[in-house]
Design a protein around this motif. Structure first.
Motif, PDB file in Angstrom:
ATOM      1  N   GLN A 142      36.600 -69.728 -35.678  1.00 25.77           N
ATOM      2  CA  GLN A 142      35.702 -68.567 -35.672  1.00 25.77           C
ATOM      3  C   GLN A 142      36.229 -67.473 -36.593  1.00 25.77           C
ATOM      4  O   GLN A 142      37.419 -67.154 -36.581  1.00 25.77           O
ATOM      5  CB  GLN A 142      35.543 -68.038 -34.243  1.00 25.77           C
ATOM      6  N   GLU A 143      35.348 -66.895 -37.396  1.00 32.60           N
ATOM      7  CA  GLU A 143      35.734 -65.845 -38.336  1.00 32.60           C
ATOM      8  C   GLU A 143      35.122 -64.492 -38.006  1.00 32.60           C
ATOM      9  O   GLU A 143      35.500 -63.482 -38.591  1.00 32.60           O
ATOM     10  CB  GLU A 143      35.317 -66.225 -39.765  1.00 32.60           C
ATOM     11  N   GLN A 144      34.163 -64.483 -37.075  1.00 32.10           N
ATOM     12  CA  GLN A 144      33.415 -63.259 -36.822  1.00 32.10           C
ATOM     13  C   GLN A 144      33.643 -62.728 -35.414  1.00 32.10           C
ATOM     14  O   GLN A 144      34.176 -63.415 -34.548  1.00 32.10           O
ATOM     15  CB  GLN A 144      31.924 -63.507 -37.060  1.00 32.10           C
ATOM     16  N   MET A 145      33.231 -61.482 -35.228  1.00 40.28           N
ATOM     17  CA  MET A 145      33.361 -60.826 -33.938  1.00 40.28           C
ATOM     18  C   MET A 145      32.054 -60.131 -33.574  1.00 40.28           C
ATOM     19  O   MET A 145      31.141 -60.013 -34.398  1.00 40.28           O
ATOM     20  CB  MET A 145      34.512 -59.813 -33.972  1.00 40.28           C
ATOM     21  N   VAL A 146      31.980 -59.659 -32.349  1.00 41.02           N
ATOM     22  CA  VAL A 146      30.805 -58.939 -31.857  1.00 41.02           C
ATOM     23  C   VAL A 146      31.213 -57.519 -31.502  1.00 41.02           C
ATOM     24  O   VAL A 146      32.267 -57.301 -30.906  1.00 41.02           O
ATOM     25  CB  VAL A 146      30.216 -59.643 -30.606  1.00 41.02           C
ATOM     26  N   TRP A 147      30.382 -56.566 -31.891  1.00 42.73           N
ATOM     27  CA  TRP A 147      30.582 -55.177 -31.477  1.00 42.73           C
ATOM     28  C   TRP A 147      29.581 -54.865 -30.373  1.00 42.73           C
ATOM     29  O   TRP A 147      28.383 -55.075 -30.534  1.00 42.73           O
ATOM     30  CB  TRP A 147      30.343 -54.236 -32.646  1.00 42.73           C
ATOM     31  N   LEU A 148      30.100 -54.366 -29.278  1.00 43.96           N
ATOM     32  CA  LEU A 148      29.284 -54.028 -28.114  1.00 43.96           C
ATOM     33  C   LEU A 148      29.429 -52.525 -27.889  1.00 43.96           C
ATOM     34  O   LEU A 148      30.478 -52.057 -27.455  1.00 43.96           O
ATOM     35  CB  LEU A 148      29.778 -54.831 -26.911  1.00 43.96           C
ATOM     36  N   ILE A 149      28.383 -51.770 -28.201  1.00 42.10           N
ATOM     37  CA  ILE A 149      28.468 -50.306 -28.188  1.00 42.10           C
ATOM     38  C   ILE A 149      27.703 -49.747 -26.997  1.00 42.10           C
ATOM     39  O   ILE A 149      26.495 -49.930 -26.865  1.00 42.10           O
ATOM     40  CB  ILE A 149      27.926 -49.721 -29.507  1.00 42.10           C
ATOM     41  N   ASP A 150      28.427 -49.062 -26.123  1.00 43.52           N
ATOM     42  CA  ASP A 150      27.888 -48.514 -24.882  1.00 43.52           C
ATOM     43  C   ASP A 150      27.520 -47.046 -25.089  1.00 43.52           C
ATOM     44  O   ASP A 150      28.380 -46.217 -25.374  1.00 43.52           O
ATOM     45  CB  ASP A 150      28.947 -48.651 -23.781  1.00 43.52           C
ATOM     46  N   PHE A 151      26.243 -46.721 -24.925  1.00 47.44           N
ATOM     47  CA  PHE A 151      25.768 -45.364 -25.178  1.00 47.44           C
ATOM     48  C   PHE A 151      25.633 -44.531 -23.900  1.00 47.44           C
ATOM     49  O   PHE A 151      25.034 -43.449 -23.927  1.00 47.44           O
ATOM     50  CB  PHE A 151      24.427 -45.394 -25.916  1.00 47.44           C
ATOM     51  N   HIS A 152      26.194 -45.004 -22.798  1.00 46.65           N
ATOM     52  CA  HIS A 152      26.126 -44.225 -21.561  1.00 46.65           C
ATOM     53  C   HIS A 152      26.803 -42.862 -21.768  1.00 46.65           C
ATOM     54  O   HIS A 152      27.933 -42.780 -22.223  1.00 46.65           O
ATOM     55  CB  HIS A 152      26.814 -44.968 -20.421  1.00 46.65           C
ATOM     56  N   ASN A 186      21.586 -49.529 -24.691  1.00 51.99           N
ATOM     57  CA  ASN A 186      20.965 -48.383 -24.024  1.00 51.99           C
ATOM     58  C   ASN A 186      21.114 -47.064 -24.793  1.00 51.99           C
ATOM     59  O   ASN A 186      21.471 -46.042 -24.194  1.00 51.99           O
ATOM     60  CB  ASN A 186      21.546 -48.218 -22.619  1.00 51.99           C
ATOM     61  N   PRO A 187      20.838 -47.055 -26.103  1.00 49.03           N
ATOM     62  CA  PRO A 187      20.922 -45.786 -26.838  1.00 49.03           C
ATOM     63  C   PRO A 187      19.790 -44.846 -26.431  1.00 49.03           C
ATOM     64  O   PRO A 187      18.666 -45.305 -26.189  1.00 49.03           O
ATOM     65  CB  PRO A 187      20.760 -46.221 -28.304  1.00 49.03           C
ATOM     66  N   PHE A 212      19.100 -53.591 -30.776  1.00 51.06           N
ATOM     67  CA  PHE A 212      18.992 -52.568 -29.742  1.00 51.06           C
ATOM     68  C   PHE A 212      18.662 -53.260 -28.415  1.00 51.06           C
ATOM     69  O   PHE A 212      17.715 -54.053 -28.346  1.00 51.06           O
ATOM     70  CB  PHE A 212      17.890 -51.570 -30.087  1.00 51.06           C
ATOM     71  N   VAL A 213      19.439 -52.949 -27.396  1.00 45.92           N
ATOM     72  CA  VAL A 213      19.204 -53.528 -26.073  1.00 45.92           C
ATOM     73  C   VAL A 213      19.072 -52.394 -25.061  1.00 45.92           C
ATOM     74  O   VAL A 213      19.927 -51.495 -25.012  1.00 45.92           O
ATOM     75  CB  VAL A 213      20.359 -54.462 -25.658  1.00 45.92           C
ATOM     76  N   TYR A 214      17.996 -52.454 -24.267  1.00 47.51           N
ATOM     77  CA  TYR A 214      17.749 -51.408 -23.283  1.00 47.51           C
ATOM     78  C   TYR A 214      17.794 -51.994 -21.875  1.00 47.51           C
ATOM     79  O   TYR A 214      17.207 -53.055 -21.607  1.00 47.51           O
ATOM     80  CB  TYR A 214      16.391 -50.752 -23.538  1.00 47.51           C
ATOM     81  N   LYS A 215      18.473 -51.288 -20.995  1.00 45.69           N
ATOM     82  CA  LYS A 215      18.685 -51.758 -19.625  1.00 45.69           C
ATOM     83  C   LYS A 215      17.385 -52.019 -18.885  1.00 45.69           C
ATOM     84  O   LYS A 215      17.277 -52.956 -18.076  1.00 45.69           O
ATOM     85  CB  LYS A 215      19.525 -50.726 -18.860  1.00 45.69           C
ATOM     86  N   VAL A 216      16.351 -51.204 -19.150  1.00 47.11           N
ATOM     87  CA  VAL A 216      15.081 -51.326 -18.430  1.00 47.11           C
ATOM     88  C   VAL A 216      14.116 -52.289 -19.116  1.00 47.11           C
ATOM     89  O   VAL A 216      13.025 -52.543 -18.603  1.00 47.11           O
ATOM     90  CB  VAL A 216      14.401 -49.943 -18.280  1.00 47.11           C
ATOM     91  N   PHE A 237      27.309 -53.305 -19.137  1.00 48.54           N
ATOM     92  CA  PHE A 237      26.359 -53.934 -20.042  1.00 48.54           C
ATOM     93  C   PHE A 237      25.421 -54.893 -19.302  1.00 48.54           C
ATOM     94  O   PHE A 237      24.827 -55.779 -19.906  1.00 48.54           O
ATOM     95  CB  PHE A 237      27.111 -54.687 -21.148  1.00 48.54           C
ATOM     96  N   GLY A 238      25.316 -54.720 -17.978  1.00 47.29           N
ATOM     97  CA  GLY A 238      24.413 -55.549 -17.194  1.00 47.29           C
ATOM     98  C   GLY A 238      25.042 -56.806 -16.656  1.00 47.29           C
ATOM     99  O   GLY A 238      24.359 -57.641 -16.056  1.00 47.29           O
ATOM    100  N   GLY A 239      26.354 -56.973 -16.830  1.00 51.03           N
ATOM    101  CA  GLY A 239      27.044 -58.156 -16.333  1.00 51.03           C
ATOM    102  C   GLY A 239      27.554 -57.968 -14.912  1.00 51.03           C
ATOM    103  O   GLY A 239      27.231 -56.991 -14.230  1.00 51.03           O
ATOM    104  N   LYS A 240      28.408 -58.911 -14.465  1.00 48.93           N
ATOM    105  CA  LYS A 240      28.920 -58.884 -13.091  1.00 48.93           C
ATOM    106  C   LYS A 240      30.414 -58.631 -13.018  1.00 48.93           C
ATOM    107  O   LYS A 240      30.998 -58.645 -11.935  1.00 48.93           O
ATOM    108  CB  LYS A 240      28.588 -60.224 -12.410  1.00 48.93           C
ATOM    109  N   ASN A 241      31.042 -58.394 -14.170  1.00 51.91           N
ATOM    110  CA  ASN A 241      32.485 -58.165 -14.220  1.00 51.91           C
ATOM    111  C   ASN A 241      32.775 -56.679 -14.002  1.00 51.91           C
ATOM    112  O   ASN A 241      32.389 -55.841 -14.822  1.00 51.91           O
ATOM    113  CB  ASN A 241      33.030 -58.632 -15.571  1.00 51.91           C
TER     114      ASN A 241
END
Length: 301
Positions: A142-152, A186-187, A212-216, A237-241
């Motif tokens: 794997q060469e790539q990564m994911v950015w997970l940006i929390d706007f709370h 959730n921006p 863009f991902v929205y909680k609702v 981010f809507g998970g269970k951890n």
């Protein structure tokens, strides 16, 4: 095997050979390099730069030379935890304990008044440290990564156009094709106006990786379910951890990683640092506007 399948196979082989030849062309244009930079300019690395420049050998070579100059001046691989620990105290950026379903490292970011300092240079240096650490921990396939940006809790006062622009420049110019996906979680509505200011800083390829991902919004939440194991994903981010950032634990993990970094760069042996005098980089000019600095002369010892 049918004629059609045979033709497809030959086409793929021909494309691979063509791309491999372009990798060799870039190597020839780079010329002889010190061992440290020779290890950096692997075939996989050169392919990322070629991909970023649509497999244009000249443009990719200039982009890569610009990165070598930047790395020579800034020495990102030599940044250690003690150099940037104060920037990390608030958990504004950290490598998560989980990966996505493709095995990609996940960097969590929280732009909500989490800046430990007002220093643009310090903030960018910490970002670079996080990128180098994430790359260090990527699986071999794997060469790539994911950015997970929390706007709370985000407000416009949390954003600096200067820092955002510098961030985009560093990541696009010196870490091409490292971003697999960027999730803006959730921006608030007010962020849309800022996004219109930011978009021109981003290349078209980068823009396509932003979601863009929205909680609702159930449909956009499906993006998270497709990318992540929901049992591992943080609850933010809507998970269970329910695990959250712990500075003490994270510091210990980073300091352990710091011990590995010089071994990786030395090819398994703690070699002496690369002297500046060992590399001569000349910056010329060219009509290609997509590269800010145009190193036209081959890198030499």
């Amino acid at each position: 095997m049918s004629f059609r399948n045979s033709s497809i196979g030959l086409g793929k082989q021909s494309l691979f050979e063509e791309q491999s030849n372009k990798v060799e062309e870039v190597k020839a244009l780079l010329g002889p390099l010190p061992d440290k930079f020779s290890r950096y300019c692997s075939d996989a690395c050169i392919r990322r730069y070629l991909t970023a420049r649509s497999w244009n050998v000249r443009r990719a070579t200039k982009m890569l030379k610009g990165t070598l100059k930047w790395r020579l001046e800034n020495k990102p691989e030599e940044i250690r935890w003690e150099d940037i620990a104060h920037e990390a105290e608030t958990g504004k950026i950290y490598r998560s304990n989980f990966v996505d379903k493709y095995g990609r490292i996940v960097l969590v970011m929280r732009p909500r008044g989490c800046q430990s300092t007002n220093s643009t240079q310090g903030q960018i240096r910490y970002l670079v440290y996080c990128m180098e650490n994430a790359i260090l921990n990527l699986p071999e396939d794997q060469e790539q990564m994911v950015w997970l940006i929390d706007f709370h809790g985000f407000t416009m006062s949390n954003i600096s156009v200067k820092v955002t622009k510098e961030t985009a420049n560093v990541l696009q110019d010196h870490y091409p094709e490292r971003l697999g996906a960027m999730i803006l979680y959730n921006p608030p509505k007010i962020f849309e106006s800022f996004w219109m200011v930011v978009k021109p800083f981003l290349e078209a390829k980068t823009n396509k990786k932003v979601q863009f991902v929205y909680k609702v919004d159930h449909n956009s939440q499906k993006i998270m379910e497709e990318l992540f194991d929901m049992d591992e994903l943080e609850t933010a981010f809507g998970g269970k951890n329910h695990t959250s950032f712990n500075y003490t634990d994270y510091a210990a993990k980073m300091m352990e990683d710091d011990k590995r970094m010089p071994l990786v760069w030395a090819g398994g042996d703690a070699a002496q640092p690369l002297p500046v005098s060992s590399l001569n980089i000349d910056i010329g000019s060219d009509s290609d506007e997509s590269v800010k600095e145009d190193p036209d002369t081959a890198l030499k010892r």
